[in-house]
Design a protein around this motif. Structure first.
Motif, PDB file in Angstrom:
ATOM      1  N   PHE A  65      16.933 -11.037 -26.833  1.00  0.00           N
ATOM      2  CA  PHE A  65      16.420 -10.764 -25.247  1.00  0.00           C
ATOM      3  C   PHE A  65      15.120 -10.024 -25.513  1.00  0.00           C
ATOM      4  O   PHE A  65      14.876  -9.271 -26.325  1.00  0.00           O
ATOM      5  CB  PHE A  65      17.477  -9.874 -24.760  1.00  0.00           C
ATOM      6  CG  PHE A  65      18.861 -10.850 -24.553  1.00  0.00           C
ATOM      7  CD1 PHE A  65      19.012 -11.721 -23.507  1.00  0.00           C
ATOM      8  CD2 PHE A  65      19.900 -10.624 -25.414  1.00  0.00           C
ATOM      9  CE1 PHE A  65      20.145 -12.400 -23.435  1.00  0.00           C
ATOM     10  CE2 PHE A  65      20.933 -11.348 -25.291  1.00  0.00           C
ATOM     11  CZ  PHE A  65      21.177 -12.178 -24.459  1.00  0.00           C
ATOM     12  N   ASP A  66      14.129 -10.219 -24.377  1.00  0.00           N
ATOM     13  CA  ASP A  66      13.147  -9.415 -24.535  1.00  0.00           C
ATOM     14  C   ASP A  66      12.766  -8.828 -23.048  1.00  0.00           C
ATOM     15  O   ASP A  66      13.769  -9.040 -22.187  1.00  0.00           O
ATOM     16  CB  ASP A  66      11.825 -10.503 -24.723  1.00  0.00           C
ATOM     17  CG  ASP A  66      11.964 -10.992 -25.994  1.00  0.00           C
ATOM     18  OD1 ASP A  66      12.157 -10.262 -26.992  1.00  0.00           O
ATOM     19  OD2 ASP A  66      11.549 -12.177 -26.089  1.00  0.00           O
ATOM     20  N   GLY A  67      11.853  -7.846 -23.112  1.00  0.00           N
ATOM     21  CA  GLY A  67      11.566  -7.197 -21.759  1.00  0.00           C
ATOM     22  C   GLY A  67      12.666  -6.398 -21.137  1.00  0.00           C
ATOM     23  O   GLY A  67      13.407  -5.920 -21.759  1.00  0.00           O
ATOM     24  N   VAL A  68      12.778  -6.472 -19.706  1.00  0.00           N
ATOM     25  CA  VAL A  68      13.613  -5.801 -19.132  1.00  0.00           C
ATOM     26  C   VAL A  68      15.164  -6.114 -19.505  1.00  0.00           C
ATOM     27  O   VAL A  68      16.256  -5.303 -19.751  1.00  0.00           O
ATOM     28  CB  VAL A  68      13.667  -5.955 -17.618  1.00  0.00           C
ATOM     29  CG1 VAL A  68      14.937  -4.949 -16.719  1.00  0.00           C
ATOM     30  CG2 VAL A  68      12.275  -5.263 -17.095  1.00  0.00           C
ATOM     31  N   VAL A  69      15.324  -7.378 -19.665  1.00  0.00           N
ATOM     32  CA  VAL A  69      16.614  -7.935 -20.032  1.00  0.00           C
ATOM     33  C   VAL A  69      17.047  -7.446 -21.561  1.00  0.00           C
ATOM     34  O   VAL A  69      18.447  -6.937 -21.678  1.00  0.00           O
ATOM     35  CB  VAL A  69      16.562  -9.359 -20.007  1.00  0.00           C
ATOM     36  CG1 VAL A  69      18.198  -9.961 -20.251  1.00  0.00           C
ATOM     37  CG2 VAL A  69      16.537  -9.976 -18.430  1.00  0.00           C
ATOM     38  N   GLY A  70      16.198  -7.148 -22.276  1.00  0.00           N
ATOM     39  CA  GLY A  70      16.517  -6.787 -23.749  1.00  0.00           C
ATOM     40  C   GLY A  70      16.879  -5.324 -23.747  1.00  0.00           C
ATOM     41  O   GLY A  70      17.567  -5.134 -24.676  1.00  0.00           O
ATOM     42  N   GLY A  71      16.074  -4.577 -22.771  1.00  0.00           N
ATOM     43  CA  GLY A  71      16.366  -3.224 -22.614  1.00  0.00           C
ATOM     44  C   GLY A  71      17.610  -2.676 -22.168  1.00  0.00           C
ATOM     45  O   GLY A  71      18.315  -2.126 -22.800  1.00  0.00           O
TER      46      GLY A  71
END
Length: 300
Positions: free
Chosen positions: A45-51
């Motif tokens: 996952f990348d971005g906000v979802v990854g966070g």
């Protein structure tokens, strides 16, 4: 009075206890594999979802290592036959509701102390760097206008930036020192939590009390495994290069790399290190519970 323990005696006892170590090895391996799977999933996952995913994984795995505490204590107390590889490996997840507040408090206290030191250091650096930047801008302006720059101006500007760098290094070293100090001071909280079911601040205070005068011993004990840690990192690095060449799929390659790294580190040093710290704790606890009583009896 708590006696000073010798790390060589601790290691010798650990070696004796590790004659039959299959179950402990499997517990540590299972814990490492679970951690590796979680880590590999987070890379998808990348971005906000990854966070968000990373935050969830951090919360879920905060108590995962508790299984190593359970199995290590059983090994030290000659109860290896009672080790259940899967149950003990998963105890950190199964009892997360009970364990999480204490583990979180431990990380929070160390984190907040280091954060405060970092903020103070940052403010000092900003104060000093503002002078350095001002000198640099003056030097830059003089150069642009074609005015000859004196050697003294160059030396003063270099000294100003040197002071900023020195303060930055000092702050970083101070944060590392404080982190290590409090990690040692509260480092036995998880053993106390497991053995006496003391939670929260009570467990941290009890660890602090037991570690009074013994922090240097634990530090030397853990530092003595540095060579094995470096060797483990080198072997893991070689495995990583080979896996990346053979397997083009990043997620699968990351997972295999993590599992191989876990296997190497558990085999080379983690198993013995866990038992050594458990021996260290049990020796301290025994001396604390019975040493003073024995001294009083001898005094009578």
């Amino acid at each position: 009075m708590v006696r000073k323990m010798n790390i060589y005696d601790i290691k010798r006892k650990a070696n004796e206890l590790l004659v039959n170590h299959d179950k402990l090895f499997k517990v540590l391996l299972y814990i490492g594999i679970i951690q590796a799977i979680f880590s590999a999933v987070s890379t998808l996952f990348d971005g906000v979802v990854g966070g968000i995913v990373s935050l969830i994984i951090t919360i879920l795995t905060l108590t995962l290592s508790h299984g190593a505490i359970v199995a290590s204590l059983k090994t030290v107390n000659n109860m290896e036959e009672s080790i259940d590889e899967k149950e003990d490996a998963l105890v950190g997840l199964k009892k997360i509701g009970h364990l999480f507040p204490t583990y979180f408090l431990y990380d929070f206290i160390i984190g907040i102390i280091c954060f405060v030191v970092g903020i103070i250091g940052f403010l000092i650096i900003m104060s000093v760097s503002s002078v350095s930047i001002e000198q640099f801008l003056q030097l830059f302006t003089i150069t642009i206008n074609g005015i000859t720059v004196s050697q003294a101006q160059i030396v003063n500007t270099a000294d100003a930036f040197s002071n900023v760098f020195s303060i930055l290094m000092l702050v970083i070293c101070l944060i590392i020192f404080i982190s290590v100090y409090f990690s040692l001071r509260f480092g036995l909280f998880n053993y106390i939590l497991q053995k006496y079911d003391m939670t929260g601040m009570a467990a941290l205070k009890e660890s602090s009390r037991l570690m009074k005068g013994n922090k240097w011993t634990l530090f030397k004990l853990e530092l003595s495994f540095l060579g094995w840690m470096i060797l483990s990192a080198i072997i893991a690095g070689v495995f990583t290069m080979l896996v990346e060449i053979i397997i083009p799929i990043s997620f699968l390659a990351s997972l295999i790399e993590s599992i191989l790294t876990v296997f190497v580190s558990v085999y080379l040093y983690e198993m013995k290190l866990n038992v050594c710290v458990a021996v260290f704790y049990e020796e301290l606890d025994y001396e604390d519970k019975y040493g003073n009583m024995q001294a009083q009896d001898e005094g009578m």
